[in-house]
Design an enzyme around this catalytic site. Structure first.
Site, short mmCIF file in Angstrom:
data_model
loop_
_atom_site.label_atom_id
_atom_site.label_comp_id
_atom_site.label_asym_id
_atom_site.label_seq_id
_atom_site.Cartn_x
_atom_site.Cartn_y
_atom_site.Cartn_z
N HIS A 1 45.48 95.23 43.88
CA HIS A 1 44.51 94.18 44.23
C HIS A 1 44.00 94.27 45.67
O HIS A 1 43.77 93.25 46.33
CB HIS A 1 45.10 92.78 43.98
CG HIS A 1 44.05 91.76 43.65
ND1 HIS A 1 44.33 90.42 43.48
CD2 HIS A 1 42.70 91.88 43.49
CE1 HIS A 1 43.21 89.77 43.22
NE2 HIS A 1 42.21 90.64 43.22
N CYS B 1 45.88 85.93 46.31
CA CYS B 1 46.45 87.27 46.14
C CYS B 1 46.08 88.30 47.21
O CYS B 1 46.94 88.79 47.94
CB CYS B 1 46.05 87.81 44.77
SG CYS B 1 46.57 86.79 43.39
#
Length: 575
Positions: free
Chosen positions: A152, A96
């Protein structure tokens, strides 16, 4: 010598189902869409900067889209891709944070210090503050910028937040994964908190709304309140289809015949996300943006195969440097494309979106030094050759070193125990431990008698730390040519040495107890001041006394943690 072993099915069986013979050169598997590569009328000219919609999905596998032969229904994505340009030589990162950081900065991980793992919720770490981000460059070009979805990229202090990194508005989560309805996230036992934010505030009032729907509705609201005469950039980072596997029941019902429960839930989430993209596209048309818009669709990494995803026929999965971890689903849909309805095999990497989109926006790139991305719009729109000839997948000096790698195996110029991967032209090199390396057919095969796993396994031997593949001729990475072509191995190792000389130190600080949601009103959010930074330390009791906000405990996190552990044990017994 490599030895192949197929568990549960033979290669002949798989061929009989058409999996190994699947032709990924087909322009589309959607029969009702024209595939004529020649346009009868020219696209509208760029009279003003285009509206840009960038859609990023989370953990969607390479096989998990209709036009790649999937059993999952994605009619909107299929149609948008068929009417635009499919990117079939498109690369992302295996997890990610790396993909998101490279999209936002246009730089490889080794040039931002984020080359190891992801940014953990309790780490005092974020996207380096000295990096000029993509939305900041678009703001300079006169764009209104908005982000919806998963960030994130760190949040330990306010300077790290999306609204401080170039976005005018933000609705989404700061951490890596949350419950799709409650927005709770647990980072270990008893370390749980709420994670949905509106701007820089906690969005307690949005709890209970399914995130895929919530995010699509927010995009529509942004478009409705903005003028199509002014350029807009919307970054839609769907949480879908990352775990936990949650979907409205009506979508799960469509896949009730699937025997694999994880695959069934996962498929429902993909189809739900597809409909969300349909609603976003409808809003672009309804509010007058579509004719002057560019829509980019990208996955962030390969699918997680034990959570329902499929990267078939590619090797590996999320978290690996095999093609199944780094080859992404990507396409561009726009009325402004000159050569539509085609498949592009131009080499494209996620870092390329930064210079490509800034150039489309007529922004200034002359004052941005050290970009690793290229402007690939001519390759996408006109079918010209890509300016990119190589990709550094990564160099991670902190990842567990391969047991049998050595400097000697790397011709004295590279320690092959170090995890690294690079592609130059048609050649791809991997060193160290690239990660889980099996080929896993779509999990719907588990409807047949046999074990939960039906996979093809390659045993490379105990002393392997270097692999070489001709990716053009062997996209499934079945034939290691490292022993036959030591000259190519040495050449690519030299490229790794070159890149490694430009790398900055890894940023991967220890977790800080101050980050605990209990000290932040029950929610994940910034905990350090600018002065505290990464060096801030303090004992737990003093931290507790300094927090004066009313705590809102994450009541279901302990229960979720229990069921997660139970599920893991059950799956282990099944395997």
């Amino acid at each position: 010598m490599a030895v192949y072993a197929l568990t549960g099915f033979s290669l002949v069986s798989l061929l009989s189902f058409g999996y190994l013979s699947w032709d990924w050169m087909k322009p589309s598997l959607v029969a009702d869409v024209a595939t004529d590569p020649m346009e009868k009328s020219p696209p509208p000219a760029f009279t003003r900067p285009p509206h840009i919609i960038f859609i990023l999905t989370d953990d969607q596998g390479y096989h998990d889209i209709g036009y790649h032969g999937s059993d999952i229904q994605t009619p909107t994505l299929d149609r948008l891709a068929a009417e635009g340009v499919k990117l079939e030589n498109y690369y992302i990162q295996p997890i990610c944070t790396p993909s998101r950081s490279q999209l936002i900065t246009g730089r490889y991980q080794i040039h931002t210090g984020l080359q190891h793992s992801i940014i953990r919720p309790r780490q005092p770490n974020c996207l380096p503050l000295d990096q000029v981000t993509l939305p900041q460059k678009l703001q300079e070009a006169g764009y209104s910028t908005h982000m919806v979805g998963k960030w994130h990229l760190g949040f330990y202090k306010k300077e790290c937040l999306p609204t401080r990194r170039g976005f005018d508005t933000f609705l989404g989560s700061l951490t890596g994964n949350v419950d799709y309805y409650t927005y709770d996230n647990c980072d270990g036992p008893d370390v749980c908190g709420y994670d949905l934010h509106e701007g820089e505030d906690v969005a307690w009032d949005q709890s209970g709304k399914y995130s895929t729907f919530l995010y699509a509705q927010r995009v529509s609201k942004i478009l409705a309140s903005h003028s199509p005469k002014e350029p807009i950039f919307i970054y839609v980072a769907f949480q879908a289809v990352h775990t936990p596997l949650q979907s409205p029941k009506e979508y799960i019902y469509r896949y009730r015949s699937m025997g694999n429960v994880a695959r069934r839930k996962y498929a429902a989430m993909v189809t739900c996300m597809d409909e969300a993209v349909k609603n976003i596209t409808w809003a672009l048309k309804k509010y007058g943006y579509y004719d002057n818009s560019v829509m980019v669709f990208s996955t962030d990494n390969g699918g997680q195969t034990f959570s329902g995803g499929s990267n078939w026929p590619l090797r590996g999965r999320k978290g690996t440097y095999w093609e199944g971890g780094v080859r992404g689903i990507g396409f561009v849909h726009s009325p402004l494309i000159k050569r539509k309805r085609r498949t592009s095999w131009a080499l494209v990497h996620i870092t390329d979106w930064y210079p490509t989109l800034v150039s489309l926006a007529r922004g200034n790139l002359s004052n941005v030094q050290g970009l690793d991305g290229y402007d690939v719009w001519p390759a996408i729109s006109e079918g010209k050759e890509s300016p990119r000839t190589e990709i550094l997948h990564n160099i991670d000096p902190l990842y567990n070193h391969a047991k049998y790698g050595s400097l000697e195996d790397g011709f004295g110029i590279w320690n092959t125990a170090v995890q690294a991967s690079i592609r130059v032209g048609e050649w791809k090199l991997l060193t160290g431990d690239p990660g889980y390396s099996d080929w896993i057919p779509p999990q719907t095969l588990t409807n047949f008698p046999g074990s939960w796993w039906n996979l093809e396994r390659l045993t490379d031997g105990p002393r392997k730390s270097v692999w070489l593949f001709n990716i053009t001729a062997d996209p499934y990475e079945r034939y290691d040519l490292s022993e036959q072509r030591p000259d190519v191995v040495r050449s690519l190792l030299m490229r790794l040495v070159h890149y490694n000389r430009t790398a900055i130190p890894v940023r991967y600080p220890a977790e800080n107890p101050r980050a605990h949601p209990d000290f932040n009103g029950g929610a994940w959010g910034p905990w350090a001041t600018e002065d505290e930074g990464e060096e801030w330390e303090g004992d737990r009791e003093s931290l507790k006394s300094r927090n004066k906000k009313k705590k809102k405990k994450c009541k279901i996190c302990k229960l979720r943690s229990f069921f997660r552990k139970l599920n893991t044990r059950l799956m282990s017994n099944r395997i």
